[in-house]
Structures are given as C-alpha cells and as structure tokens.
Design a protein around this motif. Structure first.
Motif, PDB file in Angstrom:
ATOM      1  N   PHE A   4       5.199   3.656 -16.592  1.00  0.00           N
ATOM      2  CA  PHE A   4       6.046   4.238 -15.559  1.00  0.00           C
ATOM      3  C   PHE A   4       6.739   3.197 -14.686  1.00  0.00           C
ATOM      4  O   PHE A   4       7.478   3.563 -13.767  1.00  0.00           O
ATOM      5  CB  PHE A   4       5.225   5.194 -14.690  1.00  0.00           C
ATOM      6  N   ALA A   5       6.513   1.934 -14.939  1.00  0.00           N
ATOM      7  CA  ALA A   5       7.261   0.869 -14.265  1.00  0.00           C
ATOM      8  C   ALA A   5       8.555   0.633 -15.032  1.00  0.00           C
ATOM      9  O   ALA A   5       8.564   0.585 -16.263  1.00  0.00           O
ATOM     10  CB  ALA A   5       6.441  -0.415 -14.212  1.00  0.00           C
ATOM     11  N   GLY A   6       9.657   0.461 -14.291  1.00  0.00           N
ATOM     12  CA  GLY A   6      10.911   0.163 -14.959  1.00  0.00           C
ATOM     13  C   GLY A   6      10.824  -1.089 -15.812  1.00  0.00           C
ATOM     14  O   GLY A   6      11.506  -1.221 -16.831  1.00  0.00           O
ATOM     15  N   ALA A   7       9.953  -2.034 -15.404  1.00  0.00           N
ATOM     16  CA  ALA A   7       9.785  -3.284 -16.145  1.00  0.00           C
ATOM     17  C   ALA A   7       9.320  -3.059 -17.571  1.00  0.00           C
ATOM     18  O   ALA A   7       9.503  -3.924 -18.436  1.00  0.00           O
ATOM     19  CB  ALA A   7       8.791  -4.187 -15.412  1.00  0.00           C
TER      20      ALA A   7
ATOM     21  N   LEU B 296       0.847  -1.196   0.000  1.00  0.00           N
ATOM     22  CA  LEU B 296       0.000   0.000   0.000  1.00  0.00           C
ATOM     23  C   LEU B 296       0.883   1.247   0.000  1.00  0.00           C
ATOM     24  O   LEU B 296       1.522   1.569   1.000  1.00  0.00           O
ATOM     25  CB  LEU B 296      -0.919  -0.004   1.220  1.00  0.00           C
ATOM     26  N   ASP B 297       0.929   1.920  -1.139  1.00  0.00           N
ATOM     27  CA  ASP B 297       1.825   3.059  -1.306  1.00  0.00           C
ATOM     28  C   ASP B 297       1.254   3.978  -2.380  1.00  0.00           C
ATOM     29  O   ASP B 297       0.680   3.505  -3.367  1.00  0.00           O
ATOM     30  CB  ASP B 297       3.224   2.568  -1.724  1.00  0.00           C
ATOM     31  N   TYR B 298       1.449   5.289  -2.190  1.00  0.00           N
ATOM     32  CA  TYR B 298       0.893   6.243  -3.148  1.00  0.00           C
ATOM     33  C   TYR B 298       1.561   6.164  -4.516  1.00  0.00           C
ATOM     34  O   TYR B 298       1.026   6.646  -5.510  1.00  0.00           O
ATOM     35  CB  TYR B 298       0.985   7.672  -2.612  1.00  0.00           C
ATOM     36  N   SER B 299       2.736   5.539  -4.607  1.00  0.00           N
ATOM     37  CA  SER B 299       3.418   5.420  -5.897  1.00  0.00           C
ATOM     38  C   SER B 299       2.835   4.314  -6.773  1.00  0.00           C
ATOM     39  O   SER B 299       3.130   4.246  -7.972  1.00  0.00           O
ATOM     40  CB  SER B 299       4.914   5.155  -5.682  1.00  0.00           C
ATOM     41  N   LYS B 300       2.017   3.436  -6.207  1.00  0.00           N
ATOM     42  CA  LYS B 300       1.542   2.252  -6.936  1.00  0.00           C
ATOM     43  C   LYS B 300       0.334   2.512  -7.826  1.00  0.00           C
ATOM     44  O   LYS B 300      -0.090   1.632  -8.581  1.00  0.00           O
ATOM     45  CB  LYS B 300       1.220   1.119  -5.958  1.00  0.00           C
ATOM     46  N   GLY B 301      -0.264   3.684  -7.726  1.00  0.00           N
ATOM     47  CA  GLY B 301      -1.388   4.005  -8.602  1.00  0.00           C
ATOM     48  C   GLY B 301      -2.642   3.220  -8.313  1.00  0.00           C
ATOM     49  O   GLY B 301      -3.446   2.966  -9.223  1.00  0.00           O
ATOM     50  N   LEU B 302      -2.855   2.841  -7.063  1.00  0.00           N
ATOM     51  CA  LEU B 302      -3.987   1.967  -6.739  1.00  0.00           C
ATOM     52  C   LEU B 302      -5.332   2.666  -6.924  1.00  0.00           C
ATOM     53  O   LEU B 302      -6.292   2.055  -7.414  1.00  0.00           O
ATOM     54  CB  LEU B 302      -3.853   1.452  -5.308  1.00  0.00           C
TER      55      LEU B 302
ATOM     56  N   GLU C  78       7.941  -5.214 -23.350  1.00  0.00           N
ATOM     57  CA  GLU C  78       7.165  -4.489 -24.347  1.00  0.00           C
ATOM     58  C   GLU C  78       5.984  -5.301 -24.878  1.00  0.00           C
ATOM     59  O   GLU C  78       5.069  -4.742 -25.497  1.00  0.00           O
ATOM     60  CB  GLU C  78       8.071  -4.065 -25.500  1.00  0.00           C
ATOM     61  N   ALA C  79       5.992  -6.621 -24.681  1.00  0.00           N
ATOM     62  CA  ALA C  79       4.885  -7.447 -25.152  1.00  0.00           C
ATOM     63  C   ALA C  79       3.671  -7.376 -24.235  1.00  0.00           C
ATOM     64  O   ALA C  79       2.614  -7.933 -24.556  1.00  0.00           O
ATOM     65  CB  ALA C  79       5.337  -8.897 -25.303  1.00  0.00           C
ATOM     66  N   ALA C  80       3.796  -6.718 -23.099  1.00  0.00           N
ATOM     67  CA  ALA C  80       2.632  -6.484 -22.242  1.00  0.00           C
ATOM     68  C   ALA C  80       1.727  -5.438 -22.891  1.00  0.00           C
ATOM     69  O   ALA C  80       2.119  -4.755 -23.853  1.00  0.00           O
ATOM     70  CB  ALA C  80       3.086  -6.014 -20.865  1.00  0.00           C
ATOM     71  N   LEU C  81       0.518  -5.283 -22.367  1.00  0.00           N
ATOM     72  CA  LEU C  81      -0.336  -4.174 -22.777  1.00  0.00           C
ATOM     73  C   LEU C  81       0.068  -2.964 -21.946  1.00  0.00           C
ATOM     74  O   LEU C  81      -0.201  -2.903 -20.741  1.00  0.00           O
ATOM     75  CB  LEU C  81      -1.813  -4.514 -22.554  1.00  0.00           C
ATOM     76  N   LEU C  82       0.758  -2.021 -22.559  1.00  0.00           N
ATOM     77  CA  LEU C  82       1.287  -0.879 -21.834  1.00  0.00           C
ATOM     78  C   LEU C  82       0.239   0.229 -21.748  1.00  0.00           C
ATOM     79  O   LEU C  82      -0.433   0.546 -22.742  1.00  0.00           O
ATOM     80  CB  LEU C  82       2.549  -0.365 -22.517  1.00  0.00           C
ATOM     81  N   VAL C  83       0.093   0.808 -20.557  1.00  0.00           N
ATOM     82  CA  VAL C  83      -0.936   1.819 -20.341  1.00  0.00           C
ATOM     83  C   VAL C  83      -0.372   3.034 -19.625  1.00  0.00           C
ATOM     84  O   VAL C  83       0.648   2.965 -18.932  1.00  0.00           O
ATOM     85  CB  VAL C  83      -2.120   1.271 -19.508  1.00  0.00           C
ATOM     86  N   ASN C  84      -1.077   4.147 -19.786  1.00  0.00           N
ATOM     87  CA  ASN C  84      -0.850   5.347 -18.995  1.00  0.00           C
ATOM     88  C   ASN C  84      -1.897   5.347 -17.892  1.00  0.00           C
ATOM     89  O   ASN C  84      -3.078   5.559 -18.156  1.00  0.00           O
ATOM     90  CB  ASN C  84      -0.989   6.589 -19.879  1.00  0.00           C
TER      91      ASN C  84
ATOM     92  N   THR D 113       0.278  -1.274 -12.443  1.00  0.00           N
ATOM     93  CA  THR D 113       0.142   0.057 -13.029  1.00  0.00           C
ATOM     94  C   THR D 113       0.595   1.170 -12.089  1.00  0.00           C
ATOM     95  O   THR D 113      -0.177   2.068 -11.746  1.00  0.00           O
ATOM     96  CB  THR D 113      -1.327   0.286 -13.439  1.00  0.00           C
ATOM     97  N   PRO D 114       1.860   1.138 -11.651  1.00  0.00           N
ATOM     98  CA  PRO D 114       2.354   2.195 -10.761  1.00  0.00           C
ATOM     99  C   PRO D 114       2.466   3.542 -11.473  1.00  0.00           C
ATOM    100  O   PRO D 114       2.585   3.611 -12.707  1.00  0.00           O
ATOM    101  CB  PRO D 114       3.738   1.673 -10.360  1.00  0.00           C
ATOM    102  N   LEU D 115       2.459   4.607 -10.681  1.00  0.00           N
ATOM    103  CA  LEU D 115       2.709   5.946 -11.205  1.00  0.00           C
ATOM    104  C   LEU D 115       4.194   6.220 -11.315  1.00  0.00           C
ATOM    105  O   LEU D 115       4.618   7.082 -12.096  1.00  0.00           O
ATOM    106  CB  LEU D 115       2.046   6.987 -10.300  1.00  0.00           C
ATOM    107  N   ALA D 116       4.981   5.510 -10.527  1.00  0.00           N
ATOM    108  CA  ALA D 116       6.441   5.567 -10.593  1.00  0.00           C
ATOM    109  C   ALA D 116       6.962   4.328  -9.893  1.00  0.00           C
ATOM    110  O   ALA D 116       6.534   4.019  -8.793  1.00  0.00           O
ATOM    111  CB  ALA D 116       6.982   6.834  -9.912  1.00  0.00           C
ATOM    112  N   ASP D 117       7.888   3.611 -10.539  1.00  0.00           N
ATOM    113  CA  ASP D 117       8.413   2.390  -9.937  1.00  0.00           C
ATOM    114  C   ASP D 117       9.762   2.071 -10.559  1.00  0.00           C
ATOM    115  O   ASP D 117       9.930   2.194 -11.782  1.00  0.00           O
ATOM    116  CB  ASP D 117       7.456   1.217 -10.164  1.00  0.00           C
ATOM    117  N   GLY D 118      10.699   1.630  -9.709  1.00  0.00           N
ATOM    118  CA  GLY D 118      12.014   1.300 -10.219  1.00  0.00           C
ATOM    119  C   GLY D 118      11.959   0.138 -11.192  1.00  0.00           C
ATOM    120  O   GLY D 118      12.464   0.206 -12.305  1.00  0.00           O
ATOM    121  N   MET D 119      11.331  -0.970 -10.788  1.00  0.00           N
ATOM    122  CA  MET D 119      11.184  -2.123 -11.666  1.00  0.00           C
ATOM    123  C   MET D 119       9.757  -2.634 -11.590  1.00  0.00           C
ATOM    124  O   MET D 119       8.980  -2.496 -12.496  1.00  0.00           O
ATOM    125  CB  MET D 119      12.174  -3.236 -11.272  1.00  0.00           C
ATOM    126  N   ASN D 120       9.386  -3.258 -10.516  1.00  0.00           N
ATOM    127  CA  ASN D 120       8.135  -3.933 -10.184  1.00  0.00           C
ATOM    128  C   ASN D 120       8.218  -5.399 -10.562  1.00  0.00           C
ATOM    129  O   ASN D 120       7.983  -5.791 -11.708  1.00  0.00           O
ATOM    130  CB  ASN D 120       6.901  -3.292 -10.823  1.00  0.00           C
TER     131      ASN D 120
END
Length: 461
Positions: free
Chosen positions: A388-391, A264-270, A396-402, A358-365
């Motif tokens: 915004f995830a480092g991953a 539970l963290d504000y960076s995770k975009g929950l 790139e084969a994931a469905l990438l979202v904003n 779907t984090p708003l900012a993340d080093g990797m995840n």
C-alpha cells in the motif's frame, strides 16, 4: 516586504510547512528544500498563528531561495489546518472516511485561507513565473488564482494517496472537487494507481472530457493528471550514513536490529507492525539470536482525536508484547516518540538488518528509499515494504507484504532475518539503481519540465 529580485520566470513553491530554522530530517519539507536549493526561487508557507491576518507575505530568510510566510489566525489554524485539512482531507485521501469530522465552519476557514494565499501570490507574480503548489492544504488556491485572472502555469503535487470514487462521495464539496483539479495545468501524483483513481473520479463528472495521454478538459480548461514518483538526495544520504557513527544501542553481539521510522499517524500501520513482530517473536526458536525492533515515531497533530487514539493503542501494543517476550537483558520493542536527528537516523538505517516500511496507505514513503541508500552494498539490510506504499511500484525487489495479514507478515520478518547474503545483495542492487537514478533532482526536473512545457488547448490535436 523587500522588493523581489529582478529576474523573471521564477519558481514559486507553496506548501503548508516551511523551514523557519534548520531543515528537519526527511519528509516533504526536506524534499522541497532539496528541490529549491537546486532550482532557486521563492518558497511560501504558513506563518505562526496570530490574532489577526492580512493579505501579503513576510520574508523570513534568503539563501539559495527566498522564504516567505502568509498570515494565519488561531481560529483559521484550527479550522483550516486541524479541521478541514487534517480531519477531513487527510483521512479521506487515506481511505478512512470513517474518521471524517465534518464541520461547515472548518471548510469556510479552509476556503478563506486558500483565497488569501491566492491574493498574496497574485500580488507578487511576474510574467513567466511558474507556481508549484504542494499537497492537500491548498486544493482551492489555483481556482482562486484563475478567478483573479492569473494565467501563469500552475502545478499541483499531491504527496499523499488519491481518494477513490467512493471516498469522494463522503466529501461535502465533492461536486467542486474536479473544478479544483482543473484549475491547474498539471496535477502530479505519486503512483500510477493514484492516477487511475483520479481518472475514475473524473469519469463520474459529466462535465469532464477525457482527451489523451493523461489530459482532460473541464469547463473550458485543459489539464493533465500524471505520475511523478518523488525521490531523495540518494548520494548525499548515502554519504551521511557511511560517515556518521552509529548511536550506541547497547545490543547483544550480533543481535539483529529491525527499524521503523514514521510520523505517528494511523495511516502508517504501526499497530499492525507491532502485532506482526509479536507474532514473529511467539514463533521464533528460543535459541535464535534475539532481535530488537526500534520504532521511531515522533508525535504529531496531538490536537486531533484520531492521533491521540493511535498513540494510546500503540503504547498498549508495545507494552503487551514486551511484557510477553522481554527478558532481564532484552527488550524486544524499543519505541521512541521524540525527534531524532537526520544524521543519526541515517546511521541507524545503515546498522539495521531489516527496515519495516508497512503503511496501510501512503503516497510514496521516502523512508524506504532512504533505507536503501544508507546500506553498505557489501552487507546490505533487507527492506520489507507494504503493497500500500506508493514506493512499491518502483521497489519490487523489496519483500512486499500485506500489513493486514499478520501471519504472513511475521513469516516475512523471519525470512528477512535469515536471508542469505547473496540474495540480500541482489535485491539491494536492484533497489539501489532505482533510488539513485530517480532521485530528488530527477523528480524536480521531470515535473517542472512538464509544467513549463504546458498542455495542449482544447482546439489542438
């Protein structure tokens, strides 16, 4: 403290958290446990806060590697951990300078703990030992070690994003920050964009000199800033996911399951994630299968005000969406804020049709990589991953979202739930190759080989 083993050239790992009993599921602690199980050595972490603190280390366990803790007072825990580390550095590095709580006494506690840790490490060092420092809690330890005359190879790995130039301006110690980096031989970051951000910060310092191939000089020291994207124990996680029975969820037959697993963290975009799912529900065909979104988000850092705020906001969002869309036999969002065992998490990943990372900012995840490893290759689920995830650089084969674009996010959820098997298998196959090839052993070997090889001196070509 017992006498150290007689071997030389040990790996000494420093992180704030260290397992004092069972190793928790996922995250930094589990990744370091896997790395040290393979490499051996010493792992040093914070002890439980007490009334007094002294230099030195206390052994707390020995198996594939030996674990030690350093002392920390209650006051230091408040200033070093809750204060400077998690109310200044954490929001700053996640591009939330608006959440900074700056207090001179907190920095004094941070500096004092970093200095004590450095003295304690210096006291046990042997020739050819290599020191691997992890994360933002110990940015000053290497500089303190150098001040004590330590010449050992020292690496830093940041598991979180790197701040940009404008972020750094909000740090009262901004002028010191480049010298903290320069005290290391290698500064390892998760993603290439983090390396670019670090270069931008260093270019603003008139003392810094760019050399070549990620190497910099600053006040007589040479250091490299490079990307080392962390991996997981892909094979082990896949085996666990396939072997462990799925927990009983009491879903309707063929009901789609979406899953999110985050601290539970504000960076995770929950909250953004819940809102996008709510938008998807509002636009879905009433005759379509009724999906359930299971969000597991254990509470952390409850003493920090920003975490209390995000918890309340998330609970309001879940209640509002369920109130609007639930039925007598269907609860669209299931929100769990307690710890779930790693084995059950693996089984839930395998059962899930879609993962929302779907984090708003993340080093990797690492959740993204765990989800991929857990899937049945013959009927895999779909990974929705934030830009915004480092991953995202590797996956790139994931469905990438904003995650800020609620409408597009909701459309992506719909696309994931209706994706044909052939496309799911194609995307999963591409993701799986990367997760298995660049696993935790690859990450450890790649980083430590570079650290032990060292960097050129200022006089070398």
């Amino acid at each position: 403290m017992p006498a150290p083993e007689e071997s030389t050239g040990r790996l000494i790992v420093l992180s704030n958290r260290i397992p004092k009993g069972d190793v928790p599921a996922g995250g930094l602690v589990f990744a370091l446990h896997e790395a040290l199980t393979n490499a051996g050595g010493l792992w040093i972490g914070a002890g439980d806060p007490s009334e007094q603190a002294q230099d030195g280390l206390t052994e707390i366990g020995s198996d594939a590697y030996t674990r030690f803790t350093f002392d920390l007072t209650e006051t230091e825990h408040k200033g070093f951990y809750l204060g400077y580390s998690n109310s200044v550095l954490w929001p700053l590095f996640h591009h939330r300078s608006d959440l900074l709580e700056i207090n001179a006494e907190d920095f004094e506690a941070y500096a004092a703990v970093n200095a004590r840790v450095a003295r304690s490490i210096a006291a046990i060092l042997r020739p050819d030992d290599v020191i691997w420092i992890h994360d933002y809690h110990f940015l000053m330890v290497a500089a303190e070690l150098r001040a004590l005359g330590v010449e050992a190879r020292i690496g830093l790995f940041l598991h979180i994003p790197f701040p940009n130039v404008t972020d750094i301006l909000a740090l009262p110690e901004a002028a010191q920050f480049p010298t903290w980096l320069a005290a290391h031989d290698i500064v390892g970051l998760q993603a290439q964009r983090d390396v670019a951000a670090a270069f931008d910060v260093l270019r603003q310092d008139e003392r810094a000199q760019v050399l070549k191939e990620g190497t910099w000089g600053l006040e007589g020291r040479v250091f490299s800033v490079l990307s080392f994207p962390i991996g997981i124990d892909a094979e082990g996680f896949a085996e666990t996911a396939a072997a462990v029975p799925t927990p009983e969820l009491q879903l309707a037959p063929k009901a789609p399951l979406l899953i999110g697993v985050d601290r539970l963290d504000y960076s995770k975009g929950l909250v953004h994630r819940f809102q996008a799912f709510g938008t998807f529900l509002a636009g879905r065909d009433e005759d379509a299968p009724r999906p359930t979104f299971l969000q597991i988000a254990p509470v952390s850092r409850e003493d920090v005000a920003a975490y209390q705020d995000i918890r309340e906001e998330l609970e309001r969002a879940a209640g509002s969406i369920n109130g609007a869309h639930a039925d007598l036999d269907w609860t669209p969002i299931r929100y769990v804020r307690r710890h779930i065992d790693r084995e059950h998490i693996a089984a839930l990943y395998r059962r899930a049709d879609v993962a929302l990372v779907t984090p708003l900012a993340d080093g990797m995840n690492l959740v993204a990589k765990e989800f991929v490893a857990a899937q049945d290759p013959n009927d895999p689920g779909v990974l929705i991953l934030s830009h915004f995830a480092g991953a995202a650089e590797q996956m790139e084969a994931a469905l990438l979202v904003n995650p800020f674009d609620e409408t597009s996010f909701a459309e992506t959820i719909a696309a994931a739930l209706t994706m044909p098997l052939e496309e799911r298998m194609s995307r999963h196959g591409a993701l799986m190759r990367g997760v298995f090839e660049q696993d935790i052993a690859w990450w450890t070997t790649t980083y430590l080989d570079r650290l032990r090889d060292g960097v050129p001196s200022l006089g070398e070509p």
